[in-house]
Design a protein around this motif. Sequence first.
Motif, PDB file in Angstrom:
ATOM      1  N   ILE A 175      26.026 -58.178  33.432  1.00  0.00           N
ATOM      2  CA  ILE A 175      25.340 -57.558  34.560  1.00  0.00           C
ATOM      3  C   ILE A 175      23.847 -57.614  34.266  1.00  0.00           C
ATOM      4  CG2 ILE A 175      25.071 -55.475  35.965  1.00  0.00           C
ATOM      5  CD1 ILE A 175      28.079 -55.757  33.710  1.00  0.00           C
ATOM      6  N   LYS A 176      23.092 -58.260  35.136  1.00  0.00           N
ATOM      7  CA  LYS A 176      21.669 -58.483  34.903  1.00  0.00           C
ATOM      8  C   LYS A 176      20.815 -57.652  35.867  1.00  0.00           C
ATOM      9  CE  LYS A 176      20.177 -62.627  34.882  1.00  0.00           C
ATOM     10  NZ  LYS A 176      19.880 -64.066  35.069  1.00  0.00           N
ATOM     11  N   ARG A 177      19.647 -57.249  35.341  1.00  0.00           N
ATOM     12  CA  ARG A 177      18.638 -56.654  36.218  1.00  0.00           C
ATOM     13  C   ARG A 177      17.260 -56.889  35.597  1.00  0.00           C
ATOM     14  NH1 ARG A 177      18.684 -50.688  39.109  1.00  0.00           N
ATOM     15  NH2 ARG A 177      16.640 -50.869  40.108  1.00  0.00           N
ATOM     16  N   SER A 178      16.312 -57.254  36.425  1.00  0.00           N
ATOM     17  CA  SER A 178      14.962 -57.515  35.929  1.00  0.00           C
ATOM     18  C   SER A 178      14.032 -56.350  36.249  1.00  0.00           C
ATOM     19  CB  SER A 178      14.396 -58.789  36.558  1.00  0.00           C
ATOM     20  OG  SER A 178      13.038 -58.977  36.163  1.00  0.00           O
ATOM     21  N   PHE A 179      13.245 -55.966  35.251  1.00  0.00           N
ATOM     22  CA  PHE A 179      12.197 -54.967  35.419  1.00  0.00           C
ATOM     23  C   PHE A 179      10.825 -55.571  35.121  1.00  0.00           C
ATOM     24  CE2 PHE A 179      16.143 -52.834  34.397  1.00  0.00           C
ATOM     25  CZ  PHE A 179      16.216 -51.876  35.384  1.00  0.00           C
ATOM     26  N   ALA A 180      10.782 -56.891  34.986  1.00  0.00           N
ATOM     27  CA  ALA A 180       9.537 -57.579  34.659  1.00  0.00           C
ATOM     28  C   ALA A 180       8.570 -57.503  35.831  1.00  0.00           C
ATOM     29  CB  ALA A 180       9.820 -59.034  34.306  1.00  0.00           C
ATOM     30  N   ARG A 181       7.283 -57.343  35.523  1.00  0.00           N
ATOM     31  CA  ARG A 181       6.249 -57.408  36.549  1.00  0.00           C
ATOM     32  C   ARG A 181       5.812 -58.856  36.667  1.00  0.00           C
ATOM     33  NH1 ARG A 181       2.197 -52.187  36.150  1.00  0.00           N
ATOM     34  NH2 ARG A 181       3.816 -50.618  35.802  1.00  0.00           N
ATOM     35  N   GLY A 182       6.428 -59.557  37.567  1.00  0.00           N
ATOM     36  CA  GLY A 182       6.204 -60.985  37.681  1.00  0.00           C
ATOM     37  C   GLY A 182       7.505 -61.721  37.418  1.00  0.00           C
ATOM     38  N   GLU A 183       7.436 -63.026  37.410  1.00  0.00           N
ATOM     39  CA  GLU A 183       8.625 -63.827  37.194  1.00  0.00           C
ATOM     40  C   GLU A 183       9.156 -63.626  35.775  1.00  0.00           C
ATOM     41  OE1 GLU A 183      10.019 -68.534  37.220  1.00  0.00           O
ATOM     42  OE2 GLU A 183       7.992 -67.949  37.834  1.00  0.00           O
ATOM     43  N   PRO A 184      10.449 -63.306  35.620  1.00  0.00           N
ATOM     44  CA  PRO A 184      11.013 -63.110  34.278  1.00  0.00           C
ATOM     45  C   PRO A 184      10.855 -64.348  33.413  1.00  0.00           C
ATOM     46  CG  PRO A 184      12.524 -62.322  35.973  1.00  0.00           C
ATOM     47  CD  PRO A 184      11.439 -63.074  36.683  1.00  0.00           C
ATOM     48  N   LYS A 185      10.580 -64.122  32.122  1.00  0.00           N
ATOM     49  CA  LYS A 185      10.335 -65.213  31.186  1.00  0.00           C
ATOM     50  C   LYS A 185      11.262 -65.104  29.974  1.00  0.00           C
ATOM     51  CE  LYS A 185       6.846 -67.246  33.262  1.00  0.00           C
ATOM     52  NZ  LYS A 185       6.885 -68.651  33.701  1.00  0.00           N
ATOM     53  N   ASP A 186      11.113 -66.101  29.090  1.00  0.00           N
ATOM     54  CA  ASP A 186      11.829 -66.162  27.813  1.00  0.00           C
ATOM     55  C   ASP A 186      13.334 -66.142  27.984  1.00  0.00           C
ATOM     56  OD1 ASP A 186       9.954 -66.543  25.707  1.00  0.00           O
ATOM     57  OD2 ASP A 186       9.170 -64.551  26.113  1.00  0.00           O
ATOM     58  N   ILE A 187      13.810 -66.949  28.929  1.00  0.00           N
ATOM     59  CA  ILE A 187      15.250 -67.035  29.161  1.00  0.00           C
ATOM     60  C   ILE A 187      15.968 -67.603  27.938  1.00  0.00           C
ATOM     61  CG2 ILE A 187      15.134 -69.324  30.248  1.00  0.00           C
ATOM     62  CD1 ILE A 187      17.324 -68.300  32.201  1.00  0.00           C
ATOM     63  N   ASP A 188      15.303 -68.504  27.191  1.00  0.00           N
ATOM     64  CA  ASP A 188      15.941 -69.068  25.994  1.00  0.00           C
ATOM     65  C   ASP A 188      16.194 -67.975  24.949  1.00  0.00           C
ATOM     66  OD1 ASP A 188      15.963 -71.567  27.090  1.00  0.00           O
ATOM     67  OD2 ASP A 188      14.211 -72.299  26.002  1.00  0.00           O
ATOM     68  N   HIS A 189      15.216 -67.100  24.758  1.00  0.00           N
ATOM     69  CA  HIS A 189      15.381 -66.022  23.784  1.00  0.00           C
ATOM     70  C   HIS A 189      16.475 -65.064  24.227  1.00  0.00           C
ATOM     71  CE1 HIS A 189      14.535 -62.322  21.528  1.00  0.00           C
ATOM     72  NE2 HIS A 189      13.946 -63.095  20.640  1.00  0.00           N
ATOM     73  N   GLY A 190      16.424 -64.637  25.475  1.00  0.00           N
ATOM     74  CA  GLY A 190      17.434 -63.706  25.968  1.00  0.00           C
ATOM     75  C   GLY A 190      18.840 -64.272  25.877  1.00  0.00           C
ATOM     76  N   THR A 191      18.990 -65.568  26.202  1.00  0.00           N
ATOM     77  CA  THR A 191      20.298 -66.207  26.138  1.00  0.00           C
ATOM     78  C   THR A 191      20.788 -66.296  24.697  1.00  0.00           C
ATOM     79  OG1 THR A 191      19.740 -67.502  28.113  1.00  0.00           O
ATOM     80  CG2 THR A 191      21.610 -68.253  26.799  1.00  0.00           C
ATOM     81  N   ALA A 192      19.869 -66.588  23.772  1.00  0.00           N
ATOM     82  CA  ALA A 192      20.253 -66.665  22.361  1.00  0.00           C
ATOM     83  C   ALA A 192      20.716 -65.317  21.834  1.00  0.00           C
ATOM     84  CB  ALA A 192      19.073 -67.182  21.529  1.00  0.00           C
ATOM     85  N   ILE A 193      19.990 -64.243  22.169  1.00  0.00           N
ATOM     86  CA  ILE A 193      20.391 -62.905  21.715  1.00  0.00           C
ATOM     87  C   ILE A 193      21.739 -62.527  22.314  1.00  0.00           C
ATOM     88  CG2 ILE A 193      19.775 -60.472  21.692  1.00  0.00           C
ATOM     89  CD1 ILE A 193      18.088 -62.327  19.851  1.00  0.00           C
ATOM     90  N   ALA A 194      21.948 -62.856  23.583  1.00  0.00           N
ATOM     91  CA  ALA A 194      23.250 -62.589  24.208  1.00  0.00           C
ATOM     92  C   ALA A 194      24.361 -63.341  23.491  1.00  0.00           C
ATOM     93  CB  ALA A 194      23.199 -62.965  25.689  1.00  0.00           C
ATOM     94  N   ASN A 195      24.096 -64.580  23.074  1.00  0.00           N
ATOM     95  CA  ASN A 195      25.081 -65.349  22.303  1.00  0.00           C
ATOM     96  C   ASN A 195      25.441 -64.642  21.011  1.00  0.00           C
ATOM     97  OD1 ASN A 195      25.994 -68.418  22.815  1.00  0.00           O
ATOM     98  ND2 ASN A 195      24.163 -67.983  24.017  1.00  0.00           N
ATOM     99  N   LEU A 196      24.446 -64.090  20.336  1.00  0.00           N
ATOM    100  CA  LEU A 196      24.716 -63.390  19.079  1.00  0.00           C
ATOM    101  C   LEU A 196      25.492 -62.093  19.299  1.00  0.00           C
ATOM    102  CD1 LEU A 196      21.278 -63.909  17.296  1.00  0.00           C
ATOM    103  CD2 LEU A 196      23.460 -64.977  16.701  1.00  0.00           C
ATOM    104  N   LEU A 197      25.405 -61.545  20.494  1.00  0.00           N
ATOM    105  CA  LEU A 197      26.134 -60.315  20.795  1.00  0.00           C
ATOM    106  C   LEU A 197      27.536 -60.584  21.324  1.00  0.00           C
ATOM    107  CD1 LEU A 197      23.273 -58.270  22.528  1.00  0.00           C
ATOM    108  CD2 LEU A 197      24.366 -57.706  20.349  1.00  0.00           C
ATOM    109  N   VAL A 198      27.661 -61.478  22.305  1.00  0.00           N
ATOM    110  CA  VAL A 198      28.933 -61.602  23.021  1.00  0.00           C
ATOM    111  C   VAL A 198      29.424 -63.043  23.114  1.00  0.00           C
ATOM    112  CG1 VAL A 198      28.463 -59.529  24.370  1.00  0.00           C
ATOM    113  CG2 VAL A 198      27.801 -61.756  25.308  1.00  0.00           C
ATOM    114  N   GLY A 199      28.827 -63.967  22.340  1.00  0.00           N
ATOM    115  CA  GLY A 199      29.296 -65.347  22.341  1.00  0.00           C
ATOM    116  C   GLY A 199      30.623 -65.493  21.621  1.00  0.00           C
ATOM    117  N   PRO A 200      31.157 -66.704  21.563  1.00  0.00           N
ATOM    118  CA  PRO A 200      32.453 -66.939  20.906  1.00  0.00           C
ATOM    119  C   PRO A 200      32.473 -66.433  19.467  1.00  0.00           C
ATOM    120  CG  PRO A 200      31.754 -68.879  22.131  1.00  0.00           C
ATOM    121  CD  PRO A 200      30.598 -67.936  22.157  1.00  0.00           C
ATOM    122  N   GLY A 201      33.517 -65.704  19.135  1.00  0.00           N
ATOM    123  CA  GLY A 201      33.663 -65.183  17.786  1.00  0.00           C
ATOM    124  C   GLY A 201      32.853 -63.938  17.500  1.00  0.00           C
TER     125      GLY A 201
END
Length: 401
Positions: A175-201
């Motif tokens: 479930i996503k929600r943005s609170f950024a003032r402007g266009e959200p950035k650093d999608i690569d970082h956010g996706t990587a952290i999500a992988n470490l939390l809920v990725g395979p294994g």
Amino acid sequence: MLLPLTRRLLGFVSAVFAAMMVIGCETFIPALPAARQIDLDADNIVSDDNVVVLVRSEQAANALVINAARRNYQLKQRYQLDGLSLIMLDFLRPAGVSGAIAIADMEGMEKSATAGLDHFYTLQQTGNEYSIDRKQYAQSMVNWPAGGCMAPYAIGMIDGDLDDRDPMLANATIIKRSFARGEPKDIDHGTAIANLLVGPGRLNGARLYSASVISDARGPASLDPTPGTGVPEIIQALNWLQQSGVSVVNISLAGPYNKLLDRAIQRAASSGMLIIAAVGNDGPDAGPRYPAALKTVIAVTAVDIEQNVFAKAVRGDHVDFSAPGVDVFVGSAATGKYITGTSVAAPFVTALVAASNDAKQKRTIQDVRNYLARQSADLGSAGPDPIFGRGLVQANATCGQ
């Protein structure tokens, strides 16, 4: 120059909060850093023309808006933070009014108010140390079960945006929600952290609430253009996660001490939220970075495959635990990459806490620290130390159930 102003501000704040402030059932005692550290962070202000205030009630907010207008403060925005039982007011300061004077004005007009300036926070990922095939070392180092662990609690992250179409996140409910003032950035970082939390294994069947706060629209003029965020965005993210019933939150941001953020995190923690944060990448000679240095937050540093601390990791007595954070592999075998930083280490502790009924059922943050310490491998000097904290966290075959 801001430095003399911050010295006067520290003196004022210390006097005002010499005794604890009790608002209804809320007790807030700010954890102010040393005056020297406040001076060092004086230029890390997002805006030179606003002042932000937290109050506990509608009555206090309405009265403050009226009284502030009489002194030519202009209300820019009002945030209803029902999850934290707070109201946040963002004012434009009158011309010629310094930040220190504005804070004194606001807290003088409303005794229940916490006023402050808007500091800048950034993600804690940096360049890699090496990139060789060490894809599994991080999992093995913390004894994470190969099949992963179930996540009995909703978890959250405050980070950059993420790609919820990433196939590595297909087994999680996001479930996503943005609170950024402007266009959200650093999608690569956010996706990587999500992988470490809920990725395979990792955490199986997880429900992940992703609050993105990073954009290019924020940042002090004195710093190079760097994607980041401010205090109102982080507080709004905390409020949303609280309202969503999130129990465990991962924060990859680090920056200066901020009294507003301190109060908001104390509110969330008092309601049972467990917050895990990266200690920061400013180096061993830097002062404490926040929110990790707050007593109501579990602070995580990074180590490499040899169990040496990450060279750029912040050190100090606030460091709680160590986890892999140097050249940790994320993503698929075909398209994955190695990432480094204290923000990479924090998700290992967050996932361990989220997978453990025992950890979540502890009554205080200190109880959780003690629980994790009992199953951590001591590093460095015997016992807790300012480099590795209480040691390298360890999972177990039953995922802590």
